[in-house]
Design a protein around this motif. Structure first.
Motif, PDB file in Angstrom:
ATOM      1  N   GLY A 146       0.771  -1.237   0.000  1.00 38.67           N
ATOM      2  CA  GLY A 146       0.000   0.000   0.000  1.00 38.67           C
ATOM      3  C   GLY A 146       0.798   1.279   0.000  1.00 38.67           C
ATOM      4  N   TYR A 147       2.037   1.235  -0.430  1.00 37.13           N
ATOM      5  CA  TYR A 147       2.850   2.448  -0.504  1.00 37.13           C
ATOM      6  C   TYR A 147       3.020   2.893  -1.956  1.00 37.13           C
ATOM      7  N   ALA A 148       3.591   2.041  -2.791  1.00 34.69           N
ATOM      8  CA  ALA A 148       3.782   2.379  -4.208  1.00 34.69           C
ATOM      9  C   ALA A 148       2.438   2.656  -4.883  1.00 34.69           C
ATOM     10  N   SER A 149       1.394   1.979  -4.434  1.00 37.88           N
ATOM     11  CA  SER A 149       0.068   2.181  -5.028  1.00 37.88           C
ATOM     12  C   SER A 149      -0.450   3.591  -4.769  1.00 37.88           C
ATOM     13  N   SER A 150      -0.090   4.199  -3.655  1.00 35.89           N
ATOM     14  CA  SER A 150      -0.515   5.572  -3.384  1.00 35.89           C
ATOM     15  C   SER A 150       0.105   6.530  -4.391  1.00 35.89           C
ATOM     16  N   LEU A 151       1.387   6.352  -4.662  1.00 34.31           N
ATOM     17  CA  LEU A 151       2.054   7.203  -5.639  1.00 34.31           C
ATOM     18  C   LEU A 151       1.497   6.950  -7.040  1.00 34.31           C
ATOM     19  N   ALA A 152       1.171   5.702  -7.340  1.00 33.95           N
ATOM     20  CA  ALA A 152       0.590   5.359  -8.640  1.00 33.95           C
ATOM     21  C   ALA A 152      -0.793   5.984  -8.795  1.00 33.95           C
ATOM     22  N   ALA A 153      -1.609   5.928  -7.746  1.00 35.73           N
ATOM     23  CA  ALA A 153      -2.946   6.533  -7.804  1.00 35.73           C
ATOM     24  C   ALA A 153      -2.838   8.041  -8.031  1.00 35.73           C
ATOM     25  N   ASP A 154      -1.874   8.670  -7.384  1.00 38.98           N
ATOM     26  CA  ASP A 154      -1.658  10.101  -7.585  1.00 38.98           C
ATOM     27  C   ASP A 154      -1.299  10.389  -9.042  1.00 38.98           C
ATOM     28  N   SER A 155      -0.471   9.562  -9.620  1.00 33.59           N
ATOM     29  CA  SER A 155      -0.091   9.729 -11.018  1.00 33.59           C
ATOM     30  C   SER A 155      -1.307   9.591 -11.937  1.00 33.59           C
ATOM     31  N   LEU A 156      -2.188   8.642 -11.631  1.00 38.35           N
ATOM     32  CA  LEU A 156      -3.413   8.482 -12.418  1.00 38.35           C
ATOM     33  C   LEU A 156      -4.321   9.703 -12.277  1.00 38.35           C
ATOM     34  N   HIS A 157      -4.350  10.300 -11.084  1.00 41.75           N
ATOM     35  CA  HIS A 157      -5.123  11.531 -10.885  1.00 41.75           C
ATOM     36  C   HIS A 157      -4.604  12.623 -11.813  1.00 41.75           C
ATOM     37  N   ARG A 158      -3.283  12.728 -11.932  1.00 39.64           N
ATOM     38  CA  ARG A 158      -2.694  13.753 -12.801  1.00 39.64           C
ATOM     39  C   ARG A 158      -3.015  13.500 -14.272  1.00 39.64           C
ATOM     40  N   LEU A 159      -3.382  12.271 -14.624  1.00 39.90           N
ATOM     41  CA  LEU A 159      -3.823  11.954 -15.994  1.00 39.90           C
ATOM     42  C   LEU A 159      -5.317  12.211 -16.185  1.00 39.90           C
ATOM     43  N   GLY A 160      -5.991  12.634 -15.127  1.00 36.32           N
ATOM     44  CA  GLY A 160      -7.416  12.924 -15.219  1.00 36.32           C
ATOM     45  C   GLY A 160      -8.322  11.817 -14.709  1.00 36.32           C
ATOM     46  N   LEU A 161      -7.754  10.726 -14.217  1.00 36.58           N
ATOM     47  CA  LEU A 161      -8.553   9.627 -13.649  1.00 36.58           C
ATOM     48  C   LEU A 161      -8.841   9.966 -12.184  1.00 36.58           C
ATOM     49  N   ARG A 162      -9.767  10.870 -11.971  1.00 41.21           N
ATOM     50  CA  ARG A 162     -10.046  11.429 -10.643  1.00 41.21           C
ATOM     51  C   ARG A 162     -10.647  10.427  -9.655  1.00 41.21           C
ATOM     52  N   ARG A 163     -11.134   9.294 -10.124  1.00 40.58           N
ATOM     53  CA  ARG A 163     -11.700   8.291  -9.223  1.00 40.58           C
ATOM     54  C   ARG A 163     -10.682   7.220  -8.861  1.00 40.58           C
ATOM     55  N   ALA A 164      -9.448   7.401  -9.291  1.00 39.33           N
ATOM     56  CA  ALA A 164      -8.394   6.436  -8.952  1.00 39.33           C
ATOM     57  C   ALA A 164      -8.112   6.494  -7.458  1.00 39.33           C
ATOM     58  N   THR A 165      -7.858   5.334  -6.883  1.00 31.37           N
ATOM     59  CA  THR A 165      -7.528   5.224  -5.472  1.00 31.37           C
ATOM     60  C   THR A 165      -6.593   4.031  -5.300  1.00 31.37           C
ATOM     61  N   ASP A 166      -6.281   3.726  -4.058  1.00 28.79           N
ATOM     62  CA  ASP A 166      -5.448   2.548  -3.830  1.00 28.79           C
ATOM     63  C   ASP A 166      -5.923   1.779  -2.617  1.00 28.79           C
ATOM     64  N   LEU A 167      -5.443   0.559  -2.518  1.00 28.02           N
ATOM     65  CA  LEU A 167      -5.847  -0.362  -1.461  1.00 28.02           C
ATOM     66  C   LEU A 167      -4.962  -0.178  -0.235  1.00 28.02           C
TER      67      LEU A 167
END
Length: 158
Positions: free
Chosen positions: A101-122
């Motif tokens: 649950g650490y790398a996934s937080s950074l990945a979700a943030d990156s997806l947010h910057r691509l416009g995927l505003r509903r991205a989250t992580d486990l």
């Protein structure tokens, strides 16, 4: 060695703990049961970004899309030429899963910057999923890829 962010000295640059706090403040993370329920209801796409050795060691989440971390943005950008068929639009709810649950937080943030505003992580990643007793598929040696017959779903990977 990399330079600190523009306008900051090295002493002012955030450490990883502070960076995680900042990115996690931008969205609501989900627990294992909530992620499972959303995926089962067809309301979320689970995306496993763990590297191959961890998937081989611990197993897979049935139905999760496996996308290596270094390909995530390329594969989930709804406007990208290398997107996967599952990347249907910017309103897609994506739950990113890493090991803890650490790398996934950074990945979700990156997806947010691509416009995927509903991205989250486990929260707690795959390890929390398995600890919650949720389904895990272990693949038989020689099975080619996720989704290929040969693995056996078991509660919590046991």
């Amino acid at each position: 060695m990399s330079a600190p962010p523009v306008g900051r000295t090295a002493a002012q640059a955030p450490g990883i703990g502070e960076l995680l706090e900042r990115v996690r403040a931008g969205y609501e993370r989900v627990g294992a049961q909530e992620a499972y329920d959303a995926a089962q209801a067809g309301e979320a796409l689970l995306v496993d970004i763990r590297y191959a050795a961890l998937r081989e060691r611990d197993g897979l989440i049935p139905g999760a899309l496996v996308v290596e971390r270094n390909e995530l943005e390329w594969r989930l950008d709804p406007r990208g030429s290398h997107r996967l068929p599952e990347a249907t639009g910017h309103d897609l709810r994506v739950v990113v899963v890493c090991d803890e649950g650490y790398a996934s937080s950074l990945a979700a943030d990156s997806l947010h910057r691509l416009g995927l505003r509903r991205a989250t992580d486990l929260v707690g990643g795959f390890q929390a999923w398995r600890s919650a007793g949720l389904p895990v598929t272990t693949r038989a040696v020689g099975t080619a890829a996720p989704g290929v017959p040969g693995g056996q779903p078991t509660p919590g990977g046991q």
